[in-house]
Design an enzyme around this catalytic site. Structure first.
Site: not given
Ligand code: DAK
Length: 261
Positions: A112, A115, A135, A67
């Site tokens: 997400g 999911e 998350e 997400a």
């Molecule tokens: N959201 C927004 N931007 C993201 C992103 C994300 N999930 N993942 C990556 N990006 C963006 C980065 O910020 C970066 O943007 P710029 O800096 O270039 O502007 C670009 O994509 C490239 O990412 P990286 O530079 O970080 O690339 P790397 O190869 O170094 O790393 C990575 C790739 C996938 C390991 C890293 O980007 C990463 O850890 N990303 C976050 C992964 C993550 O934590 N995903 C889970 C998100 S939480 C809920 C509703 C929904 C949810 C929860 C609760 N409620 C309403 C209760 C769901 C939650 C999630 O999905």
């Protein structure tokens, strides 16, 4: 409908491909993207000639990295709940699509994204795929069905280990635990997904839809009622032209030409 964040194509007759297309943000799911995924699923669902859907992510790095954290950062509790419900609706549209759906996972498949992939009927993983529900690293729970669908797919213990540690798993492990069905080299992922979709498209279309419905609905029933459901859909097949064609073709030693009637 015109989409900004996804691409919906009919790549071959009856075979659709939906690509989440925000590669600069690793295809992260913002509200608009969630709505478009839900709308695209309904659009495919409205086509009686649809046979299969492949879901993938744009670029070679990510399926969907989760997400959109930028959008979620400033959400209040009420907004977070609405965001979760928005995703739930979209993913349920996809899950309930009448035809088989294949997630072709081409890279990061996190939060997400995982999911979303689990809302498809099965996951085909590239050897570069990385799965996880990170998350808890962000101080939140999954919000688009991850606590429920992951536990149903891999079992409670494995799901809890992944959900509480936020540990990522690579493609081979994803197959071993039942999250993905198969790993293929990254450059063959789409060809493999398409080959499977073609195989499905050549089968009796009514039977394929009824098989999906029976498995999906049956999973939430007790065995007796689920078997009744199977008898009903089996009986229904006997009223179709496809059944006459399929059995006729077998007995005449020729390939069946199904019409979906
Ligand atoms: N959201 C927004 N931007 C993201 C992103 C994300 N999930 N993942 C990556 N990006 C963006 C980065 O910020 C970066 O943007 P710029 O800096 O270039 O502007 C670009 O994509 C490239 O990412 P990286 O530079 O970080 O690339 P790397 O190869 O170094 O790393 C990575 C790739 C996938 C390991 C890293 O980007 C990463 O850890 N990303 C976050 C992964 C993550 O934590 N995903 C889970 C998100 S939480 C809920 C509703 C929904 C949810 C929860 C609760 N409620 C309403 C209760 C769901 C939650 C999630 O999905």
């Amino acid at each position: 409908m015109a989409y900004q964040n996804v691409i919906l194509e009919q790549v071959e007759p009856g075979i659709y491909r939906l690509t989440v297309n925000r590669p600069k943000a690793l295809n992260a799911l913002n509200s608009a993207t969630l709505d478009e995924i839900g709308a695209a699923a309904l659009e495919v669902g409205a086509d009686p000639a649809a046979r299969a859907l492949i879901l993938t992510g744009a670029g070679d790095k990510a399926f969907v990295a989760g997400a959109d954290i930028v959008e979620m950062r400033d959400m209040t509790g009420v907004e977070g709940r609405a965001f979760s419900q928005r995703g739930m609706r979209a993913f349920r549209n996809l899950e309930l699509l009448g035809v088989p759906t294949i997630a072709a996972v081409n890279g990061y498949c996190l939060g997400g994204g995982c999911e979303l992939a689990m809302s498809c009927d099965w996951i085909l993983a590239s050897d570069r795929a990385v799965f996880g529900q990170p998350e808890v690293n962000l101080g939140v729970t999954p919000g688009f069905g991850g606590t429920q669908r992951l536990a149903r797919l891999v079992g409670r213990a494995r799901a809890l280990e992944l959900l509480t540690t936020g540990r990522n798993v690579k493609a081979e492990e994803a197959v071993r635990i039942g999250l993905a069905v198969r790993v293929v080299p990254a450059d063959q992922l789409m060809d493999e997904a398409l080959a499977t979709a073609r195989t499905i498209a050549a089968k009796g279309p009514v039977a394929v839809r009824l098989v999906k419905e029976a498995v999906q609905r049956g999973q939430d029933m007790d065995l007796d009622n689920a078997c009744v459901l199977e008898s009903e859909v089996f009986g229904l097949c006997f009223s179709t032209e496809d059944k006459a064609e399929g059995m006729g073709a077998f007995l005449e030693k020729r390939k069946a030409q199904f019409t979906g009637r």
